[in-house]
Design an enzyme around this catalytic site. Structure first.
Site, mmCIF file in Angstrom:
data_model
loop_
_atom_site.group_PDB
_atom_site.id
_atom_site.type_symbol
_atom_site.label_atom_id
_atom_site.label_comp_id
_atom_site.label_asym_id
_atom_site.label_seq_id
_atom_site.Cartn_x
_atom_site.Cartn_y
_atom_site.Cartn_z
ATOM 1 N N ASN A 169 25.309 -67.212 -7.949
ATOM 2 C CA ASN A 169 25.031 -66.015 -8.757
ATOM 3 C C ASN A 169 26.059 -65.999 -9.882
ATOM 4 O O ASN A 169 27.218 -65.682 -9.659
ATOM 5 C CB ASN A 169 25.145 -64.747 -7.896
ATOM 6 C CG ASN A 169 25.007 -63.488 -8.726
ATOM 7 O OD1 ASN A 169 24.465 -63.521 -9.835
ATOM 8 N ND2 ASN A 169 25.492 -62.365 -8.204
ATOM 9 N N LYS A 225 26.219 -64.061 -12.352
ATOM 10 C CA LYS A 225 26.473 -62.728 -12.932
ATOM 11 C C LYS A 225 26.408 -62.825 -14.452
ATOM 12 O O LYS A 225 25.586 -63.586 -14.974
ATOM 13 C CB LYS A 225 27.827 -62.194 -12.446
ATOM 14 C CG LYS A 225 28.004 -62.352 -10.938
ATOM 15 C CD LYS A 225 29.144 -61.565 -10.394
ATOM 16 C CE LYS A 225 29.327 -61.904 -8.935
ATOM 17 N NZ LYS A 225 30.089 -60.928 -8.208
ATOM 18 N N HIS A 262 21.391 -56.322 -5.937
ATOM 19 C CA HIS A 262 22.794 -56.722 -5.790
ATOM 20 C C HIS A 262 23.668 -55.465 -5.823
ATOM 21 O O HIS A 262 23.347 -54.504 -6.528
ATOM 22 C CB HIS A 262 23.180 -57.683 -6.918
ATOM 23 C CG HIS A 262 24.501 -58.342 -6.709
ATOM 24 N ND1 HIS A 262 25.690 -57.699 -6.986
ATOM 25 C CD2 HIS A 262 24.838 -59.564 -6.218
ATOM 26 C CE1 HIS A 262 26.691 -58.517 -6.678
ATOM 27 N NE2 HIS A 262 26.206 -59.648 -6.213
ATOM 28 N N GLU A 301 26.299 -54.798 -7.274
ATOM 29 C CA GLU A 301 26.740 -54.409 -8.623
ATOM 30 C C GLU A 301 25.647 -53.622 -9.334
ATOM 31 O O GLU A 301 25.935 -52.690 -10.089
ATOM 32 C CB GLU A 301 27.162 -55.663 -9.410
ATOM 33 C CG GLU A 301 28.493 -56.198 -8.896
ATOM 34 C CD GLU A 301 28.723 -57.689 -9.120
ATOM 35 O OE1 GLU A 301 28.005 -58.307 -9.916
ATOM 36 O OE2 GLU A 301 29.631 -58.225 -8.460
ATOM 37 N N GLU A 328 25.588 -58.856 1.972
ATOM 38 C CA GLU A 328 26.805 -58.959 1.165
ATOM 39 C C GLU A 328 27.655 -57.702 1.353
ATOM 40 O O GLU A 328 27.402 -56.687 0.689
ATOM 41 C CB GLU A 328 26.445 -59.099 -0.310
ATOM 42 C CG GLU A 328 25.636 -60.325 -0.621
ATOM 43 C CD GLU A 328 25.865 -60.778 -2.050
ATOM 44 O OE1 GLU A 328 26.349 -61.909 -2.222
ATOM 45 O OE2 GLU A 328 25.609 -60.004 -2.981
ATOM 46 N N GLY A 357 33.818 -60.742 -4.597
ATOM 47 C CA GLY A 357 34.772 -60.945 -5.694
ATOM 48 C C GLY A 357 36.185 -60.512 -5.356
ATOM 49 O O GLY A 357 37.033 -60.388 -6.234
ATOM 50 N N SER A 378 32.768 -63.839 -1.249
ATOM 51 C CA SER A 378 33.888 -64.775 -1.294
ATOM 52 C C SER A 378 33.646 -66.045 -0.473
ATOM 53 O O SER A 378 34.548 -66.520 0.216
ATOM 54 C CB SER A 378 35.186 -64.074 -0.883
ATOM 55 O OG SER A 378 35.477 -63.010 -1.780
HETATM 56 C C1 PEP Z 1 28.021 -62.250 -5.351
HETATM 57 O O1 PEP Z 1 28.108 -62.173 -6.563
HETATM 58 O O2 PEP Z 1 26.958 -62.006 -4.817
HETATM 59 C C2 PEP Z 1 29.208 -62.667 -4.581
HETATM 60 C C3 PEP Z 1 29.103 -62.770 -3.287
HETATM 61 O O3 PEP Z 1 30.360 -62.931 -5.293
HETATM 62 P P1 PEP Z 1 31.686 -63.690 -4.749
HETATM 63 O O4 PEP Z 1 31.216 -64.945 -4.082
HETATM 64 O O5 PEP Z 1 32.504 -63.948 -5.968
HETATM 65 O O6 PEP Z 1 32.356 -62.769 -3.779
#
Ligand code: PEP
Length: 252
Positions: free
Chosen positions: A10, A12, A96, A98, A168, A174, A214
Site C-alpha cells: 500500500n 498510500k 483503510h 486512514e 489492521e 506506521g 508494520s
Molecule cells: C498500511 O498502510 O496498511 C500499513 C499497514 O502500513 P505499515 O506497514 O507502514 O504499518
C-alpha cells in the site's frame, strides 16, 4: 480449503508514475514471483495506468486505494470502479483506517464501495481494525464485528468469493509496533469464526484474511506461519523494492 497467500503493498500517497516504473523495474530484477503466492499493490490513482504497464508480464495485481460507489456523475474529485477497471487494475483497498479516521469513511460507505467494486469485477480488500483505546478497553472483537457487519451487509456467500479482509490494528500502522503473531492470530481466528456465523463454513474456510501493521522482512515469516493469517498488507516496507522483494519471497 484453498487460500493462496496474498502479499499486498500500500503505497498510500507516495510515488509518481515515473517512480512507479522505476520501482517495478527494480522489483522484477529482485524476485521470481513464486507461484504459490499472489502479489498486489495499492497505488495512487494517477499512477494506476503506469503501474499496470510497468507490472505487465508479472503476476502483480495493481489496486486502487479507494473508490466511489457511483459509476459516473457530478462527484468532483471521485473515481469510480469502472474507471479503475478500465486502467487494467484488478483490486481496490477499501475502508483503510486512514480513510475512516481522516476522511470520514463510514461502515455504510465501505459497504457501498465493496458493492461497486464487486460489480466492476474487481477484488475488494476490506480493511478493519481497532484503535489502541478500543483494544485497551477490551472492545477489539466488538469493534471488528461492527465493522464487518456494516461493511459486508447484504452480501451472500457467492458475493464473498473474491472478497479479501485485511485486519489492521490502527495502533500498529506506521508506528513500528506490530501485533505479535499470537495476538494477530487470535483476531484472525475470531474474524474467521464471524464469517462462519454470518455466512457459512465454506466462506470462512475460503476467505483470505491479511494482517497489516508494520510488517517487515524480518517479521513476515513468523506472521505467515499462523494458521489464520493468509497474507499481509504492507505500507512503509512496500515503498522500497528491496524490502518488498524480501517480504514476498518469505520462506513458507
Ligand atoms: C498500511 O498502510 O496498511 C500499513 C499497514 O502500513 P505499515 O506497514 O507502514 O504499518
Amino acid at each position: 480449503m484453498s487460500r493462496k497467500p496474498l502479499l499486498a503493498g500500500n503505497w498510500k500517497m507516495f510515488k509518481t508514475s515515473a517512480q512507479a516504473r522505476e520501482f517495478f523495474a527494480d522489483l522484477i530484477k529482485l524476485t521470481q514471483f513464486k507461484a504459490d503466492r499472489e502479489v498486489a499493490f495499492g497505488v495512487p490513482f494517477p499512477t494506476l495506468e503506469a503501474s499496470v504497464q510497468a507490472a505487465h508480464g508479472t503476476p502483480v495485481i495493481i489496486a486502487a486505494q479507494d473508490v466511489y460507489w457511483e459509476n459516473e456523475g457530478a462527484f468532483t474529485g471521485e473515481v469510480s470502479a469502472p474507471m479503475i477497471a478500465a486502467t487494467g487494475a484488478g483490486a481496490v483497498i477499501i475502508g483503510h483506517s486512514e480513510r475512516r479516521q481522516m476522511f470520514g469513511d463510514t461502515g455504510e460507505w465501505v459497504n457501498k464501495k465493496v458493492k461497486a467494486t464487486l460489480a466492476a469485477k474487481l477484488m475488494p480488500i476490506v480493511c478493519v481494525g481497532e484503535s489502541l483505546a478500543e483494544r485497551e478497553a477490551n472492545k477489539t472483537f466488538d469493534v471488528l464485528d461492527t465493522q464487518l457487519t456494516e461493511g459486508l451487509a447484504g452480501f451472500t456467500p457467492a458475493d464473498m468469493t473474491t472478497v479479501v479482509i485485511a485486519y489492521e490494528p490502527v495502533w500498529a500502522i506506521g508506528t513500528g509496533k506490530t501485533a505479535t503473531p499470537e495476538m494477530a492470530e487470535e483476531v484472525h481466528a475470531h474474524i474467521r469464526k464471524w464469517l462462519a456465523g454470518r455466512f457459512d463454513q465454506a466462506v470462512a474456510d475460503n476467505t483470505r484474511i491479511l494482517y497489516g501493521g508494520s510488517v517487515k522482512p524480518d517479521n513476515v515469516a513468523k506472521l505467515m506461519s499462523q494458521a489464520d493469517i493468509d497474507g499481509a498488507l504492507v505500507g512503509g516496507a512496500s515503498l522500497e523494492a528491496a524490502s518488498f522483494a524480501k517480504i514476498i519471497d518469505f520462506d513458507a
